[in-house]
Design an enzyme around this catalytic site. Structure first.
Site, short mmCIF file in Angstrom:
data_model
loop_
_atom_site.label_atom_id
_atom_site.label_comp_id
_atom_site.label_asym_id
_atom_site.label_seq_id
_atom_site.Cartn_x
_atom_site.Cartn_y
_atom_site.Cartn_z
N ASN A 1 0.89 -1.01 0.22
CA ASN A 1 0.38 -0.36 -0.04
C ASN A 1 0.25 1.65 -0.27
OD1 ASN A 1 -2.68 0.25 -0.26
ND2 ASN A 1 -2.84 -1.60 2.03
N ILE B 1 -10.10 -9.04 2.31
CA ILE B 1 -11.82 -9.48 1.92
C ILE B 1 -11.76 -9.99 0.53
CG2 ILE B 1 -12.88 -7.78 2.16
CD1 ILE B 1 -12.86 -6.47 -0.83
N CYS C 1 -6.80 -0.99 9.32
CA CYS C 1 -6.68 -2.05 8.07
C CYS C 1 -6.21 -1.10 7.47
CB CYS C 1 -7.45 -2.86 7.93
SG CYS C 1 -9.62 -2.86 7.99
N ASP D 1 -9.30 0.48 4.98
CA ASP D 1 -10.01 1.35 5.08
C ASP D 1 -10.66 1.46 6.46
OD1 ASP D 1 -10.29 2.57 2.17
OD2 ASP D 1 -10.74 0.35 1.56
N ARG E 1 -11.40 -5.75 8.92
CA ARG E 1 -11.03 -6.33 9.62
C ARG E 1 -10.27 -5.77 11.16
NH1 ARG E 1 -6.18 -7.43 5.44
NH2 ARG E 1 -7.10 -5.64 4.48
N ARG F 1 -20.50 -6.34 0.67
CA ARG F 1 -20.30 -7.37 1.39
C ARG F 1 -21.21 -8.33 1.60
NH1 ARG F 1 -16.67 -4.42 0.38
NH2 ARG F 1 -14.90 -3.22 2.10
#
Lengths: 549, 537
Positions: B142, B168, B229, B231, B235, B275
């Protein structure tokens, strides 16, 4: 032989005992002929009393001047003893090793043990074949009790009395015995009173490569069929294994000679594979690494649950043939002393509510395991930690108990006993102060006069206080056949045995207590309400106004 | 979207009352804030600072609006560090945020001040943890995109820690594989265990629980923790809420778990709509993040059977409704979106429904007064304690479950006990009245209690108990000669037995349970719309 010769150092002070999840205990270690004892000499701490026969393996290491002995037990517990002094440590280790591997049965603890409790019901007299046969006679007159084996000459692993079809005389039995492995001719295992179908067990027929046959054997098993009906032979070996057995003189019932019987093969592994499986499973359970993949792959590789599934499935099939298909069943593998007994005893638990009571389960173990000649001594000589080359060891009985536990989990209200009884039986089958599981057969136990010289486990179990501890508070007599699920999702690892020593049981115990509390409070209220109801009724009848219509 | 607001029979007023049942403000008050260390901030009142955060947030007393906005500009989606849970026993806190936009070297004074303020609002500790719940590799990747993680050198007194929970996409694939395994018809034990292992599902559950345990222990020892995590809505939500369940017995009650989900998941913008694939959206956005949280709670319940006020049914019901959209609670992705939809007027609240029916969800063995059910739970985390959750993932395969339920049995006993208590009281009363020589002309018949209290429980299920399963897969090994023999009515054929197996399976879905069970077993299938949808406004 004197035990004293084997005990080089009877006593060591300042020994520290380490057990998982418990604080270390310092105390005095003593060796006796049958026990390893550690006592802190303080009132509040528990002493360790370990039967030498419970010790599966011993490892010793030295850390500076302290000797460390790791004791691995047959009940799967692992403890550590830190012993000051090199020589003491070596002596303790070698003595324990010698005392835990005594060759002679008559030197084992049951022959020395004197009960500290009053024997009310002598367990040796509780389960006589005559009594079981009386029950059978009340349902059918097609069977008789034969004493053809009264001196163990026809079949050394059978009891003196066996139930056989009425029309078959002792001479025919002798002939049939010569045609079956180890002389184990077909005998009655279970009579299903719902429909009169029966389950028999035997050893493999000795057909050999040239297809030997035996008229008496055929007549014997055909005598159990109703006119026009067919039966099932459940062979606990895979078809190729059964084929291979022919080369060694064994075999199976051929279609040609047994036209009224249909054969089903169920592949249940033999003792060597099962022992290997137990060793791998216990190794996986003791693995300290926190790696999920590793745990699951080890669990899978042990294939323990795979064996549980196969055995349960075969037992369900036997029960299904009897109850659903209305057919009689003959079960055998090779010797008829291992997988055969797993199947016949589990099928009875499924079919017969009587076997799900404490007393009935004891009777089942007597009939289908002890009298039926499961070689406990050979099978339970060593457990999962033994380094030695396995000879005849195999967790055949433990697998049976595991299967019972699985059914108990699925039908938690249908058994009079709880998990504790199964765990107790596991422990005592490997190491015990009682004589019940000694020897390999009724003949061996008779020769050793086990019933005169030792105490029966059932004498201990059938006392009120013990029965109360072993009882299942959820029990509601259920007269139905119970069909367990054999899906992998439904079968669980038996934590009470395999993870017993690496967990604190406190949470589970408290949940159990809570359950008891709910049930007992209910019973108490019932009693109080009934009392008041009677009181009320009495008052009402005394009331003159109520008696006038 | 309108289809998801099914029941419009009752007036809006009534619905509003339902929604008022659960109030987050009261929850923060319960935690003991605002206080001298933490204050309410209205900086996000119109969702201007972060459109995915709730309007009301709690921040350290010393923080100024400029520190907040400055920090929010340095965090993904403006999700600046804010309070998730305050442990009033020792004043340590769990805070949450998204990742910092640190890239390889960027810094932000306000963000550093923000963390400093969090540390200082816990007077007993001279350091705090920053837990990045991602695997280190993901976090480093990242950085190339101008995001990343905190540099210990730039923030004073922080200890930085990765928790290695996968993203995810990994979780989605893992669950899919696991579901494929449990949908197999009679697999062998090896096949099942291999499949379970290679799905990696339990490994991921353990990772989430392990991270939760780390945080809960830190807080119990008096150290505050900032969790993020990428965003900060997947998590982070999992780990914060697992830590809360471990730390605070309140979250182990029926109301407490609902509040917790409302706080850490709903209000903090877990993207339920994406989700759980409520609308036909991007399949790459779908992920069983909340399933994993519920499963962590279930795993804990297995280890601590007396520590939770609710039962397994409660978790499964919540799970069904998260996917079913029968209630408005999980519609849309964040508070702002839900406010625009006026959900409190147009839909019903699940929490109110669950609370009204709470007797169904009560764990009869719940004992909050036991020493080990109080305070911090200390579960075993050895892999052998993690179990496959048959109750959820095979919930419609009734044949796989215990045919007698201890819980139903105890419930029947409990109900009978209540009747007995009433009877006892009335008998006592009658006796005393009779003793006073009062005339009773009618003696009401007392309830018949001779019947076993469990008769009705088993009457229902023993039909199933009386059905054998497929024990016959071995028929392939029958010697060939048997196949030639003509089938007589007496012989057992595999077909016959499969029939018995199938008939037992057709009981699998409960015909009577209605809407609640229409939610599909796999969250990846499109959720079933309610039949009454034409009533919708």
């Amino acid at each position: 032989m004197e035990f004293a010769e084997l005990i080089k150092t009877p006593r060591v002070d300042g020994v520290v005992l380490h057990r998982p999840l418990m604080p270390p205990v310092e105390g005095t270690l003593c060796l006796t002929g049958h026990h390893l004892i550690l006592s802190s000499r303080q009132d509040n701490t528990e002493e360790l009393w370990l039967l030498h026969s419970n010790i599966d393996a011993i490892e010793k290491r030295f850390v500076g001047s302290v000797g460390r002995i790791i004791v691995k037990c047959k009940d799967l517990r692992v403890i550590q003893l830190d012993i000051p002094g090199m020589e003491e440590c070596i002596n303790i280790a070698s003595s324990t090793e010698a005392l835990s591997t005594l060759d002679s049965i008559s030197l084992t603890y049951p022959f020395f043990y004197r009960p500290m409790f009053e024997v009310v019901h002598d367990g040796w007299n509780c389960f006589r074949p005559h009594d079981a046969f009386k029950d059978l006679e009340s349902m059918t007159d097609e069977w008789r009790l034969s004493d053809v084996n009264k001196d163990f000459s026809v079949c050394p692993s059978y009891p003196p009395l066996v139930a056989v079809p009425k029309g078959i005389d002792d001479e025919a039995l002798r002939m049939a015995a010569t045609f079956r492995h180890g002389g184990r001719f077909p005998v009655l295992s279970y009579y299903h009173k719902n429909n009169g179908m029966v389950m028999m067990r035997a050893a493999q027929p000795l057909t050999g490569t040239n297809g030997r046959r035996c008229k008496e054997d055929e007549k014997l098993i055909n005598a159990t069929l109703r006119p026009g009906k067919r039966g099932y032979v459940i062979d606990t070996r895979a078809i190729n294994v059964a084929q291979q057995a022919k080369a060694k003189g064994g075999g199976f019932e051929s279609e040609a000679n047994y036209p009224q019987w249909r054969r089903i093969h169920k592949a249940i592994e033999r003792s060597g594979v099962l022992q290997e499986s137990l060793i791998k499973l216990v190794e996986a359970c003791n693995d300290q690494s926190h790696n999920m993949d590793r745990w699951l792959s080890k669990l899978e590789a042990s294939n323990w649950l795979g064996h549980v599934k196969e055995i349960l499935t075969a037992a369900c099939l036997a029960a299904q043939c009897i109850d659903r298909e209305g057919a009689s069943v003959l079960v055998h593998g090779t010797e008829g002393t291992d997988s055969t007994l797993q199947i016949t005893s589990l099928a009875q638990i499924i079919l017969d509510p009587g076997c799900r009571t404490i007393r009935g389960f004891q009777g089942l173990l007597e009939r289908e395991w002890l009298q039926a000649g499961h070689p406990f001594r050979q099978r339970c000589a060593q457990s999962a930690y033994s380094n030695g080359k396995p000879r005849q060891e195999a967790p055949v009985f433990l697998l049976f108990l595991d299967c019972v536990w699985q059914i108990l989990r699925q039908f938690p209200c249908s058994f009079e006993f709880g998990e504790a009884f199964l765990v107790l039986l596991f422990e005592h089958s490997y190491a015990s102060q009682f004589g019940t599981f000694l020897g390999n057969s009724a003949a061996e136990r008779a020769k050793l006069s086990v019933s005169d010289k030792t105490v029966s486990l059932w004498s201990w179990v059938n006392r009120p206080q013990e029965l109360e501890r072993l009882a299942n508070p959820l029990y509601e007599s259920n007269g139905l056949v119970i069909w367990p699920s054999v899906a992998p999702q439904s079968l669980l690892l038996w934590e009470g045995v395999f993870l017993r020593w690496n967990r604190s049981s406190r949470c589970a115990d408290e949940a159990h207590e809570e359950m008891l509390h709910i049930i007992e409070y209910n019973k108490e209220l019932q009693n109080r309400v009934n009392l008041l109801r009677r009181q009320l009724a009495q008052l009402e009848t005394q009331d003159p106004l109520l008696q006038t219509p | 979207m309108m289809y998801t607001c099914p029941c419009c029979v009752s007036p809006n007023q009534e619905r509003r009352q339902e929604w008022d049942f659960l109030d987050l403000k009261a929850e923060y008050t319960r935690m003991g804030i605002p206080n001298s260390l933490w204050k309410r901030s209205l900086v996000n009142q119109h969702y201007k600072v972060s459109d995915t955060y709730p309007a009301e947030l709690f921040v350290p007393e010393s923080t100024t609006p400029s520190v907040i906005t400055g920090s929010s500009k340095f965090r993904s989606r403006g999700r600046f560090p804010t309070l998730s849970y305050y442990y009033k026993e020792n004043r340590a806190a769990i805070c949450r945020s998204s990742q910092p936009l640190s890239g390889f070297s960027a810094r932000c004074v306000e963000d550093e001040q923000m963390l400093e303020a969090i540390l200082r609002s816990n007077p007993h500790s001279d350091f705090m943890y920053v837990v990045d719940t991602r695997p280190k590799l993901n976090a480093m990747a990242n950085r190339a995109a101008g995001k990343g993680y905190e540099n210990e050198d730039n923030y004073s007194h922080i200890k930085f820690q990765f928790a290695a929970i996968e993203n995810i996409h990994v979780m989605r694939n893992s669950q899919q594989k696991m579901l494929e395994v449990c949908e197999l018809r009679s697999p062998s034990m090896s096949y099942f265990l291999e499949g379970l292992e290679s799905s990696g599902w339990l490994k991921h559950i353990k990772a989430v629980l392990d991270a939760g345990i780390f945080i809960a222990k830190a807080v119990a020892e008096g150290v505050s923790v900032l969790v993020h995590c990428s965003d900060g809505w997947d998590r982070t939500a999992q780990v914060c809420s697992v830590a809360c369940v471990l730390l605070d017995p309140y979250y182990r009650t029926i109301r407490g778990l609902m509040v917790l989900i409302e706080k850490d998941w709903v209000s903090f913008g877990h993207k339920f709509s994406h989700r759980c694939n409520h609308l036909n959206g991007d399949p790459k956005e779908v992920s069983p993040v909340i399933d994993q949280f519920l499963e962590c709670v279930w795993q804990l319940m297995e280890q601590f059977p007396c520590a939770f006020e609710f039962n397994e049914r409660f978790l499964i019901t919540i799970h069904s409704h998260i996917y079913s959209c029968q209630y408005g609670n999980f519609i849309d992705n964040n508070q702002r979106g839900r406010a625009e939809l006026l959900l409190c007027e147009k839909t019903h609240s699940l929490w109110h429904y669950l609370w009204t029916n709470r007797t169904d969800y009560t764990n009869l063995l719940y004992r909050p007064d036991h020493s080990h059910t109080q305070g911090l739970l200390r579960p075993s985390t050895a892999p052998c304690w993690f179990k496959f959750w048959r109750g959820l993932y095979n919930r419609f395969d009734r044949g796989m479950h215990p045919r007698q339920s201890v819980e139903d049995y105890l419930r029947a006993i409990q109900e009978e006990t209540e009747q007995l208590e009433e009877l006892l009281a009335s008998h006592k009363q009658k006796i005393s009245q009779l003793k006073e020589k009062q005339v009773w002309n009618c003696t009401p018949k007392s309830a018949t209690l001779n019947k076993s209290p469990t008769a009705w429980v088993f009457g229902h299920d023993l039909g199933l108990a009386n059905t054998p399963q497929d024990y016959m897969s071995s028929f392939l090994t029958i010697s060939p000669c048997h196949l030639k023999t003509p089938r007589s009515s007496l012989t057992l054929s595999p077909q016959d037995l499969n029939k018995t197996y199938d008939s037992s399976h057709s009981n699998g879905s409960d015909q009577e349970s209605g809407i609640a069970d229409l939610s599909c077993r796999s969250p990846f299938r499109e959720s079933t719309r309610d039949q009454d949808s034409d009533n919708a406004v």
